[in-house]
Design an enzyme around this catalytic site. Structure first.
Site, PDB file in Angstrom:
ATOM      1  N   GLU B  65       0.814  -1.222   0.000  1.00 16.81           N
ATOM      2  CA  GLU B  65       0.000   0.000   0.000  1.00 16.81           C
ATOM      3  C   GLU B  65       0.846   1.269   0.000  1.00 16.81           C
ATOM      4  O   GLU B  65       0.498   2.261  -0.656  1.00 16.81           O
ATOM      5  CB  GLU B  65      -0.955  -0.009   1.205  1.00 16.81           C
ATOM      6  CG  GLU B  65      -2.094  -1.007   1.096  1.00 16.81           C
ATOM      7  CD  GLU B  65      -1.683  -2.438   1.425  1.00 16.81           C
ATOM      8  OE1 GLU B  65      -0.532  -2.637   1.910  1.00 16.81           O
ATOM      9  OE2 GLU B  65      -2.490  -3.361   1.203  1.00 16.81           O
ATOM     10  N   ASP B  89     -10.225  -1.164   4.509  1.00 15.32           N
ATOM     11  CA  ASP B  89      -9.875  -0.038   5.384  1.00 15.32           C
ATOM     12  C   ASP B  89      -8.611  -0.253   6.209  1.00 15.32           C
ATOM     13  O   ASP B  89      -7.730   0.589   6.261  1.00 15.32           O
ATOM     14  CB  ASP B  89     -11.051   0.241   6.328  1.00 15.32           C
ATOM     15  CG  ASP B  89     -11.776  -1.043   6.725  1.00 15.32           C
ATOM     16  OD1 ASP B  89     -11.157  -1.909   7.366  1.00 15.32           O
ATOM     17  OD2 ASP B  89     -12.949  -1.182   6.353  1.00 15.32           O
ATOM     18  N   PHE B  91      -6.124  -1.979   5.682  1.00 17.73           N
ATOM     19  CA  PHE B  91      -4.884  -2.112   4.906  1.00 17.73           C
ATOM     20  C   PHE B  91      -4.264  -0.746   4.588  1.00 17.73           C
ATOM     21  O   PHE B  91      -3.213  -0.674   3.963  1.00 17.73           O
ATOM     22  CB  PHE B  91      -5.136  -2.839   3.588  1.00 17.73           C
ATOM     23  CG  PHE B  91      -5.652  -4.246   3.729  1.00 17.73           C
ATOM     24  CD1 PHE B  91      -5.807  -4.848   4.964  1.00 17.73           C
ATOM     25  CD2 PHE B  91      -5.997  -4.974   2.592  1.00 17.73           C
ATOM     26  CE1 PHE B  91      -6.301  -6.143   5.082  1.00 17.73           C
ATOM     27  CE2 PHE B  91      -6.488  -6.264   2.695  1.00 17.73           C
ATOM     28  CZ  PHE B  91      -6.643  -6.857   3.937  1.00 17.73           C
ATOM     29  N   HIS B 134     -10.637  -5.380   8.274  1.00 15.84           N
ATOM     30  CA  HIS B 134     -11.648  -5.495   7.228  1.00 15.84           C
ATOM     31  C   HIS B 134     -12.932  -4.737   7.562  1.00 15.84           C
ATOM     32  O   HIS B 134     -13.896  -4.795   6.804  1.00 15.84           O
ATOM     33  CB  HIS B 134     -12.003  -6.966   6.988  1.00 15.84           C
ATOM     34  CG  HIS B 134     -10.855  -7.782   6.506  1.00 15.84           C
ATOM     35  ND1 HIS B 134      -9.864  -8.227   7.335  1.00 15.84           N
ATOM     36  CD2 HIS B 134     -10.528  -8.220   5.265  1.00 15.84           C
ATOM     37  CE1 HIS B 134      -8.986  -8.913   6.646  1.00 15.84           C
ATOM     38  NE2 HIS B 134      -9.356  -8.916   5.379  1.00 15.84           N
TER      39      HIS B 134
END
Lengths: 42, 342
Positions: B65, B89, B91, B134
């Protein structure tokens, strides 16, 4: 070249107007202006 | 679908249509993310775009990311308009440094010479029976960072409009998609945002438009404020309360940064009672900021303290506790009762 005024710290936070920044910029201008008024009336 | 005939679609479908429209409008719009290409994303929001626009404009990335955001920053500096997807979210945290230290501040750091029109799409919030990483609601962390805009649609129409407005904006935008609402259906008209973006000054108008809240339901006794995933809950609470004789005005904030507190304060001055509902933890959450603003600007017109209903100050719990952790109808109506009986 003189120092930039403190109000320029609100410039370029965003490329488009942002309500929070504009509200704080306006408050800061009023706050700074209140000192000018006090000096003028002293 | 024509300009005069709205179509019924899901929120996921509306975002997909909005992305497609933005890519057709501007060849500099690129999509990047994990599994967004051939697969179409884990929620299929980008389905079909890789096939129609090709791998140069719809790019699968490594599971990195920070690298995705860093690459998007470089591309934006070279004139592209990257739209990146963070798969879930939770991550987003490996990219937190790139977002808050670089993406948010480059315009300021360069004294306005560099614009970074990057959109970060984030499926966020809970109600899908998943666990931490998650189901999280990290919006306060980003709303607290000057230089970022943070918005969240609650309806397919807003999802369609706001994703295009976010892409058109010259500022970096976190576009928080309430994943539990992806399959909710609603009517979507393509004409309004198209006319807005095709007009001179369209990007400025779009940025201003996506920054405003809306009154989702009018009422006179209590102002109930929500955004993204909790707007539907707020409307349900308003239905139940109406049957018991309490008239609730529901405000959908749409934008968390900037926060359209003017719309909320106007309503608060009429109702005198405010309840704020979000899935993010109440502690230091957007509701705390909004509560402070309402108190500062409408203190003498309030009949009761501003109340918040949100997640608790715990890590996101296992799915068996999700219903109790997240705001639910009972907790919202309890808060409404408390402000009515104060």
């Amino acid at each position: 070249m003189g120092a930039a005024p403190a109000s320029t710290m609100f410039d370029h936070v965003y490329a488009e107007p942002h309500a929070t920044v504009e509200a704080e910029r306006a408050w800061f201008a009023r706050f700074q202006g209140s000192f000018v008024d006090e000096e003028a009336h002293a | 679908m024509t300009a005069t005939s709205p179509a019924t679609m899901t929120m996921a479908g509306a975002i997909n249509r909005g992305l497609r429209a933005a890519m057709e409008r501007d060849p500099k719009v690129l999509l990047m993310g994990e599994d967004i290409g051939q697969l179409g994303g884990v929620f299929r929001v980008t389905e079909g775009l890789w096939k129609d626009f090709g791998p140069d404009r719809v790019m699968d990335t490594p599971l990195a990311e920070s690298g995705i955001v860093g690459t998007a920053i470089g591309m934006a500096m070279r004139g592209y308009r990257p739209v990146i997807e963070i798969q879930f979210d939770g991550f987003i945290f490996p990219a937190y440094d790139q977002i808050t230290t670089q993406l948010a501040k480059m315009h300021y750091r360069s004294q306005g010479r560099i614009q970074l029109p990057v959109v970060i799409r984030v499926p966020f919030a809970g109600h899908i029976g998943a666990v931490e990483h998650h189901s999280e609601s990290p919006e306060a962390l980003f709303a607290h960072t000057a230089g970022l805009r943070v918005i969240s649609p609650a309806t397919p129409q807003d999802a369609f409009d706001m994703i295009q407005q976010a892409i058109a904006s010259p500022d970096p935008v976190l576009f928080l998609e309430p994943k539990a609402r992806y399959w909710d259906k609603g009517e979507v008209s393509e004409s309004r945002v198209k006319a807005q973006l095709d007009a001179p000054g369209g990007a400025s108008a779009a940025t201003a438009d996506m920054s405003r809240g809306r009154v989702a339901r009018q009422g006179k006794d209590v102002t109930l404020v929500a955004y993204g995933p909790t707007v539907r809950l707020a409307l349900q609470a308003a239905d139940v309360a109406a049957a018991e004789g309490t008239s609730i005005e529901v405000i959908d904030l749409r934008s968390i940064s900037p926060l359209d507190s003017d719309t909320v304060v106007r309503s608060a001055k009429r109702t005198g009672r405010v309840v704020i509902v979000h899935e993010a933890p109440s502690t230091y959450g957007p509701g705390a900021e909004l509560s402070a603003r309402v108190t500062e600007q409408a203190f003498f017109l309030l009949h009761a303290p501003v109340l918040r209903v949100g997640g608790f100050h715990t890590p996101y719990p296992g799915s068996k506790f999700e219903h109790e952790y997240l705001p639910n109808l009972d907790r919202v109506l309890d808060a409404v009762d408390r402000v009515m009986t104060h």
